[in-house]
Design an enzyme around this catalytic site. Sequence first.
Site, PDB file in Angstrom:
ATOM      1  CG  HIS A 139      -2.055   0.964   1.069  1.00 25.63           C
ATOM      2  ND1 HIS A 139      -1.939   2.304   1.354  1.00 25.63           N
ATOM      3  CD2 HIS A 139      -3.307   0.770   0.608  1.00 25.63           C
ATOM      4  CE1 HIS A 139      -3.095   2.902   1.081  1.00 25.63           C
ATOM      5  NE2 HIS A 139      -3.943   1.998   0.633  1.00 25.63           N
TER       6      HIS A 139
ATOM      7  CG  ASP B 240      -8.414  -4.216  -3.147  1.00 25.90           C
ATOM      8  OD1 ASP B 240      -7.626  -3.273  -3.361  1.00 25.90           O
ATOM      9  OD2 ASP B 240      -9.640  -4.100  -3.176  1.00 25.90           O
TER      10      ASP B 240
HETATM   11  C1  SDX Z   1      -6.153   0.100  -3.180  1.00 27.20           C
HETATM   12  O1  SDX Z   1      -4.301   4.597  -2.270  1.00 27.20           O
HETATM   13  C2  SDX Z   1      -5.228   3.990  -1.677  1.00 27.20           C
HETATM   14  O2  SDX Z   1      -5.633   4.344  -0.563  1.00 27.20           O
HETATM   15  C3  SDX Z   1      -5.826   2.810  -2.428  1.00 27.20           C
HETATM   16  C4  SDX Z   1      -6.859   1.989  -1.657  1.00 27.20           C
HETATM   17  C5  SDX Z   1      -8.119   2.781  -1.404  1.00 27.20           C
HETATM   18  O3  SDX Z   1      -8.834   2.443  -0.437  1.00 27.20           O
HETATM   19  O4  SDX Z   1      -8.451   3.659  -2.231  1.00 27.20           O
HETATM   20  O5  SDX Z   1      -6.304   1.577  -0.436  1.00 27.20           O
HETATM   21  C6  SDX Z   1      -7.290   0.751  -2.449  1.00 27.20           C
HETATM   22  O6  SDX Z   1      -5.916   0.411  -4.305  1.00 27.20           O
HETATM   23  C7  SDX Z   1      -5.294  -0.905  -2.435  1.00 27.20           C
HETATM   24  C8  SDX Z   1      -4.090  -1.440  -3.308  1.00 27.20           C
HETATM   25  C9  SDX Z   1      -4.622  -2.529  -4.241  1.00 27.20           C
HETATM   26  N1  SDX Z   1      -3.564  -2.877  -5.220  1.00 27.20           N
HETATM   27  C10 SDX Z   1      -2.926  -4.073  -5.140  1.00 27.20           C
HETATM   28  O7  SDX Z   1      -3.100  -4.907  -4.263  1.00 27.20           O
HETATM   29  C11 SDX Z   1      -1.954  -4.313  -6.288  1.00 27.20           C
HETATM   30  C12 SDX Z   1      -0.639  -4.856  -5.744  1.00 27.20           C
HETATM   31  N2  SDX Z   1       0.038  -3.775  -5.011  1.00 27.20           N
HETATM   32  C13 SDX Z   1       0.914  -2.941  -5.691  1.00 27.20           C
HETATM   33  O8  SDX Z   1       0.854  -2.848  -7.037  1.00 27.20           O
HETATM   34  C14 SDX Z   1       1.469  -1.759  -4.899  1.00 27.20           C
HETATM   35  O9  SDX Z   1       1.797  -2.217  -3.669  1.00 27.20           O
HETATM   36  C15 SDX Z   1       0.581  -0.533  -4.766  1.00 27.20           C
HETATM   37  C16 SDX Z   1       0.073  -0.088  -6.104  1.00 27.20           C
HETATM   38  C17 SDX Z   1      -0.554  -0.811  -3.875  1.00 27.20           C
HETATM   39  C18 SDX Z   1       1.456   0.563  -4.139  1.00 27.20           C
HETATM   40  O10 SDX Z   1       2.375   0.937  -5.072  1.00 27.20           O
HETATM   41  P1  SDX Z   1       3.608   1.903  -4.699  1.00 27.20           P
HETATM   42  O11 SDX Z   1       3.413   2.574  -3.396  1.00 27.20           O
HETATM   43  O12 SDX Z   1       3.841   2.741  -5.899  1.00 27.20           O
HETATM   44  O13 SDX Z   1       4.775   0.892  -4.449  1.00 27.20           O
HETATM   45  P2  SDX Z   1       5.751   0.387  -5.571  1.00 27.20           P
HETATM   46  O14 SDX Z   1       4.947  -0.172  -6.713  1.00 27.20           O
HETATM   47  O15 SDX Z   1       6.701   1.496  -5.842  1.00 27.20           O
HETATM   48  O16 SDX Z   1       6.496  -0.823  -4.839  1.00 27.20           O
HETATM   49  C19 SDX Z   1       7.522  -0.587  -3.884  1.00 27.20           C
HETATM   50  C20 SDX Z   1       8.333  -1.871  -3.907  1.00 27.20           C
HETATM   51  C21 SDX Z   1       8.798  -2.271  -5.316  1.00 27.20           C
HETATM   52  O17 SDX Z   1       9.951  -3.078  -5.132  1.00 27.20           O
HETATM   53  P3  SDX Z   1      11.372  -2.518  -5.717  1.00 27.20           P
HETATM   54  O18 SDX Z   1      11.119  -2.195  -7.168  1.00 27.20           O
HETATM   55  O19 SDX Z   1      11.651  -1.265  -4.868  1.00 27.20           O
HETATM   56  O20 SDX Z   1      12.344  -3.653  -5.468  1.00 27.20           O
HETATM   57  O21 SDX Z   1       7.514  -2.975  -3.459  1.00 27.20           O
HETATM   58  C22 SDX Z   1       7.343  -3.905  -4.534  1.00 27.20           C
HETATM   59  C23 SDX Z   1       7.702  -3.167  -5.827  1.00 27.20           C
HETATM   60  O22 SDX Z   1       8.157  -4.096  -6.804  1.00 27.20           O
HETATM   61  N3  SDX Z   1       5.956  -4.271  -4.538  1.00 27.20           N
HETATM   62  C24 SDX Z   1       5.512  -5.495  -4.755  1.00 27.20           C
HETATM   63  C25 SDX Z   1       4.113  -5.393  -4.612  1.00 27.20           C
HETATM   64  N4  SDX Z   1       3.776  -4.125  -4.327  1.00 27.20           N
HETATM   65  C26 SDX Z   1       4.925  -3.424  -4.297  1.00 27.20           C
HETATM   66  N5  SDX Z   1       6.143  -6.661  -5.055  1.00 27.20           N
HETATM   67  C27 SDX Z   1       5.346  -7.738  -5.191  1.00 27.20           C
HETATM   68  N6  SDX Z   1       4.001  -7.735  -5.063  1.00 27.20           N
HETATM   69  C28 SDX Z   1       3.359  -6.561  -4.767  1.00 27.20           C
HETATM   70  N7  SDX Z   1       2.044  -6.542  -4.612  1.00 27.20           N
END
Ligand code: SDX
Length: 393
Positions: free
Chosen positions: A272, A329
């Site tokens: 998140h 989620d």
């Molecule tokens: C919602 O914003 C809100 O409040 C949203 C929400 C709401 O109520 O409105 O809470 C609802 O959208 C919840 C999130 C649902 N999405 C997912 O579950 C999709 C999977 N999660 C990700 O794609 C990610 O964690 C986000 C989109 C939620 C957050 O993205 P960020 O903050 O931009 O983080 P990032 O993508 O920059 O990741 C940081 C690191 C990276 O690793 P490095 O490149 O630094 O090595 O964490 C890793 C990412 O690769 N990472 C993951 C991951 N999420 C982040 N690795 C594996 N699996 C994941 N799910």
Amino acid sequence: LTGYITIDSGYKNTGSTTSAITFLDGEEGILRYRGYPIEQLAEQASFLEVAYLLIYGELPTQSELEQFENSITKHTLVHEDMKQFFEAYPAKAHPMGVLASMICSLSSFYPESLDPNRSNDAKNLTIHRLLAKLPTLAAWSYKNSMRHPFNYPNNEYDYVKNFMHMMFSLPSEKYEVNPVVVSALNKLLILHADHEQNCSTSTVRIVGSSQANLYATISSGIAALWGPLHGGANQAVIEMLEKIHNDGGDVDKWVAKAKDKDDPFRLMGFGHRVYKNFDPRATIIKKACDDVLQAMNIHDPLLDIAKKLEKYALEDEYFKARNLYPNVDFYSGIIYKAIGIPTDMFTVMFALGRLPGWIAQWKEMTENGEPIGRPRQIYTGYTTRDYVAIDKR
Ligand code: SDX
């Protein structure tokens, strides 16, 4: 350019507004709507009570709530002409796409919504119509995809029971909504109701800032929510859990894939932008998951897989280094599945919950007289160059 422009891709460290609606503390895992902790609202309030709180700023008195509920009940019907829109959609059309266009087209039936200077009463009428008609249109988009006859709202029912009736009643058989289902859905809708300046809410604010009508503005929020990184994640989580289950349930193998630098498998429902230790909503939904499956005497192997995945979040260095743990989620889809909601309607359920939050944020932005959103950029393209005739290229 006068002054300087700083770029903050994804707005990770940029505030877009001030707001008195929702408070999040990412470190402590705190979420409050107008100061009330979601743990208390989820257990004690009704979804329409929380909708009133978010939109109008205070918990309603008994008579205010009854007035609000009656006004919404009065507008649950959808204009018969809307059925022609549905008939144009192929059964396989995703309900989020159908809903976004249906909601946007509502302004054609209610011209007062197009007047930026409309009265407060007209604004509230639009707000109540949206809250009333989104469940009807959501249920009709499902019935349309099933090519089943549409169910009309039964105004004897409360908000959640009416939705389930419109989704699952069939003329040929008696349908009784299970009270366990109504209570679980009420809780899920409350937990999704608002979340400060997330992607879809920021979309609603920026579209609304152009004085687009509220139906079109909410339609843009539905479109933004559809993305698998945002509200579409609940559908992607179930598809991920089913993939792991169908592959023999070997969680370790799929976690190794998630760590594979070259071709990382994104664990949907994890991580998140704001919460850095846990998502308080996931904690409540996980408990509700156990309660609903137990009450319905369902054993879902996907829940076992989900719990094994969650264990990594607590123990595995890769997960901890990246603050990866279940978000809102992760468990919600297991409840939706247990109560019969089809997978491609999961994000629609998220939109039903988030609607009052989008409306509250739009209302606050318009009442604060915020200017049209129009960020700047740092240009990185060509400097000036002359046109070249096509035969010289
Ligand atoms: C919602 O914003 C809100 O409040 C949203 C929400 C709401 O109520 O409105 O809470 C609802 O959208 C919840 C999130 C649902 N999405 C997912 O579950 C999709 C999977 N999660 C990700 O794609 C990610 O964690 C986000 C989109 C939620 C957050 O993205 P960020 O903050 O931009 O983080 P990032 O993508 O920059 O990741 C940081 C690191 C990276 O690793 P490095 O490149 O630094 O090595 O964490 C890793 C990412 O690769 N990472 C993951 C991951 N999420 C982040 N690795 C594996 N699996 C994941 N799910």
